[in-house]
Scaffold this motif. Structure first.
Motif, PDB file in Angstrom:
ATOM      1  N   SER A  26       0.848  -1.185   0.000  1.00  0.00           N
ATOM      2  CA  SER A  26       0.000   0.000   0.000  1.00  0.00           C
ATOM      3  C   SER A  26       0.888   1.241   0.000  1.00  0.00           C
ATOM      4  O   SER A  26       1.843   1.324   0.766  1.00  0.00           O
ATOM      5  CB  SER A  26      -0.884   0.007   1.241  1.00  0.00           C
ATOM      6  N   THR A  28       0.483   4.033   1.183  1.00  0.00           N
ATOM      7  CA  THR A  28       0.121   5.008   2.224  1.00  0.00           C
ATOM      8  C   THR A  28       1.325   5.657   2.904  1.00  0.00           C
ATOM      9  O   THR A  28       1.406   6.891   2.970  1.00  0.00           O
ATOM     10  CB  THR A  28      -0.794   4.357   3.264  1.00  0.00           C
ATOM     11  N   ARG A  97      -2.597  -1.158  12.342  1.00  0.00           N
ATOM     12  CA  ARG A  97      -3.229  -1.208  11.022  1.00  0.00           C
ATOM     13  C   ARG A  97      -3.437   0.194  10.452  1.00  0.00           C
ATOM     14  O   ARG A  97      -3.386   0.392   9.240  1.00  0.00           O
ATOM     15  CB  ARG A  97      -4.553  -1.954  11.118  1.00  0.00           C
ATOM     16  N   ARG A 100       0.349   1.366   9.587  1.00  0.00           N
ATOM     17  CA  ARG A 100       0.920   0.463   8.584  1.00  0.00           C
ATOM     18  C   ARG A 100       2.420   0.243   8.743  1.00  0.00           C
ATOM     19  O   ARG A 100       3.005  -0.556   8.008  1.00  0.00           O
ATOM     20  CB  ARG A 100       0.621   0.943   7.152  1.00  0.00           C
ATOM     21  N   GLN A 290       0.334  -4.877   3.156  1.00  0.00           N
ATOM     22  CA  GLN A 290      -0.252  -3.670   3.718  1.00  0.00           C
ATOM     23  C   GLN A 290       0.546  -3.097   4.884  1.00  0.00           C
ATOM     24  O   GLN A 290       0.600  -1.884   5.064  1.00  0.00           O
ATOM     25  CB  GLN A 290      -1.686  -3.965   4.193  1.00  0.00           C
ATOM     26  N   VAL A 291       1.120  -3.946   5.702  1.00  0.00           N
ATOM     27  CA  VAL A 291       1.776  -3.521   6.936  1.00  0.00           C
ATOM     28  C   VAL A 291       3.186  -4.098   6.965  1.00  0.00           C
ATOM     29  O   VAL A 291       3.449  -5.169   6.403  1.00  0.00           O
ATOM     30  CB  VAL A 291       0.976  -4.010   8.173  1.00  0.00           C
TER      31      VAL A 291
END
Length: 516
Positions: A26, A28, A97, A100, A290-291
């Motif tokens: 991701s 982010t 979460r 991340r 994602q993480v």
């Protein structure tokens, strides 16, 4: 691969420690950095020496102007003591979460039943499938018999025996299930090859025990061979884990990138870290789609907690991996080079201090101050690092489903009578099976065939695997298996477990008994 230059002149190289960059990640954290200049991360101080070394690392990050803000969370001992058996409160899950990115101090998992490893829980729950542990020698400043050592161990992080599925089945026998999946194997193997390509590595070595564990490790090796053919620019080879581990200990400079299932990777990583100089110097990245979580390799060391002597290097190295991951490569480079210069200047914590080589023995605070004082400096003899931020992307291949056919059933029996004579149990089970159209093919005890025609020297415990096949090669259905189990139960046999015997596209998908 020479880890250090022959001359004292400074050199540069691209370090593999940025390997935690992206795996279909991701965007982010990187987008946050680009848009706001600050990336919020979750931070857990941990247990034992965790608070001391975490505070040291955060001080270095702050003095280096790392573009971070800290969302401090509670995990570990204090959560366990509040009755949270996972060690992770709901609000901590939310923070991990949400941010991340997670920098975690070492955690102490309470011994005894009822508690699961927090590390394993986080890795599996958040699908942090790749554990990346670069290991480099820092000789002659840190004692190591292997000055040219520069390898990376990429360990599958979710499967294998670490699935933690265990049962006690009889008075004497406990079992654990080893789970290896094709998607999990392909994902980590592709990560290893993409890692090697992205960071200029030339060889990937797979290590398994597929000469014995032919179904599970055999699958991992098979996937490795398939994927390796797609990377003709990278050399590949396979080694059995026992001789492979011996070679890592004796000749680590012969390896570049190693990819392996979970348990073997855990063991190899600590071997490599120790022979490089100290487990206390090794950091670890746990990367998912994602993480990502970053931590030191070592544990919480409660025996030295509170004494101010812990070496923060492992967590500091992990923090530089984290900075590369979020796109702050220049800051990571500044910190790592200052750390290398500190080692080179002989300012050492107790775990790596050596008379005649080290110049000053310092505690946690003194070592931290020395690193901070050298921010902006580079080592003169060790290789300075130059990180790059390149993403690693992994996609899985599609495979057609194979025809799956049920051929028979292994029935596990708890039986501890008549001096455990396998002939007695064999004749009794054979008679019961014939009444419903089944044949007892064999009985094994701890994997060794004991009926028919077993050897009297074989040790017998109270746990018997009994392989049943349809009489005269008839068709096997689920209903016929249930009928067999009903007959066995009705005759007083203690059935504790069953495993169906399948073929896939006609190929046997179960192991033979030793001696079968």
């Amino acid at each position: 691969m020479n880890a250090f230059p022959a001359s004292p002149e400074p050199t540069t190289h691209t370090s593999s420690d940025g390997a935690s960059a992206q795996v279909q990640l991701s965007p982010t954290p990187r987008r946050r950095l680009e848009e706001t200049g600050v990336v919020p991360i979750a931070v857990a101080y941990g247990d034992g020496i965790g608070p001391e070394i975490t505070e040291s690392v955060l001080r270095v990050l702050d003095h280096a102007d790392a573009p971070l803000s800290y969302d401090v969370i509670e995990v570990g001992r204090s959560a366990y003591e509040r009755g949270i058996t996972s060690g992770i409160p709901d609000e901590a899950w939310d923070a991990i979460r949400r941010n991340r990115v997670f920098l975690k101090g070492p955690i102490t998992t309470p011994q005894g039943g009822g508690y699961k490893s927090l590390n394993v829980t986080i890795r599996k729950a958040l699908s942090l499938f790749a554990n990346v542990r670069p290991t480099t020698s820092y000789a002659p400043y840190v004692a190591s018999p292997h000055p040219d050592m520069d390898l990376v161990i990429i360990r599958e992080n979710e499967e294998d025996l670490y699935a933690g599925i265990e049962h006690r089945q009889t008075q004497e026998v406990h079992q654990i299930l080893k789970l290896i999946t094709r998607p999990g194997s392909e994902r980590i193997v592709r990560y290893a090859f993409e890692y090697a390509r992205a960071y200029g590595r030339t060889n990937v070595t797979c290590m398994t025990k597929d000469n014995i564990q032919k179904q599970t490790d055999g699958l991992f090796h098979e996937v490795f061979r398939e994927v390796a053919r797609e990377y003709p620019d990278i050399e590949s080879d396979h080694q059995i884990i026992d001789i492979g581990a011996a070679r890592v200990a004796a000749q680590p400079e012969a390896f570049d990138v190693i990819v392996t299932p979970n348990l073997y990777g855990d063991i190899l990583s600590d071997i490599a870290a120790q022979i490089a100089g100290s487990v206390g110097l090794a950091g670890s990245a746990n990367v998912g789609a994602q993480v990502a979580m970053f931590e030191a390799v070592h544990g919480s060391a409660p025996d030295i907690a509170g004494r101010g002597i812990a070496n923060p290097s492992g967590l500091l190295v992990a923090a530089t991996q984290m900075l590369v991951h979020i796109g702050a490569s220049e800051v990571a480079q500044t910190i790592r080079n200052a750390w290398l210069r500190t080692l080179e200047d002989g300012i050492h914590p107790a775990d790596i201090y050596r008379e005649g080589v080290s110049k000053q023995k310092v505690g946690s605070e003194g070592f931290t101050n020395a690193v901070i004082d050298r921010l902006g400096d580079s080592p003169k003899h060790l290789k300075p690092v130059r990180f790059k931020s390149c993403g690693i992307r992994v996609s899985l291949s599609e495979r057609p489903n194979q025809k799956k056919e049920l051929q028979g059933v292994d029935v596990f029996i708890d039986w501890d009578q008549h001096d455990r004579d396998p002939d007695t149990i064999g004749h009794g089970l054979s008679m019961a099976a014939k009444t419903c159209g089944w044949t007892l093919k064999m009985i094994t005890n701890r994997g060794v065939k004991v009926f028919p025609d077993g050897l009297p020297e074989t040790f017998w415990t109270d746990h018997w695997r009994c392989r049943f096949l349809p009489e005269n090669g008839g068709t096997v259905t689920f209903d016929s298996v249930l009928e067999l189990l009903g007959v066995l139960h009705g005759d007083g046999w203690d059935v504790i477990k069953t495993e169906h015997l399948y073929t896939f596209d006609g190929e046997r998908a179960y192991s033979l008994g030793q001696g079968e």
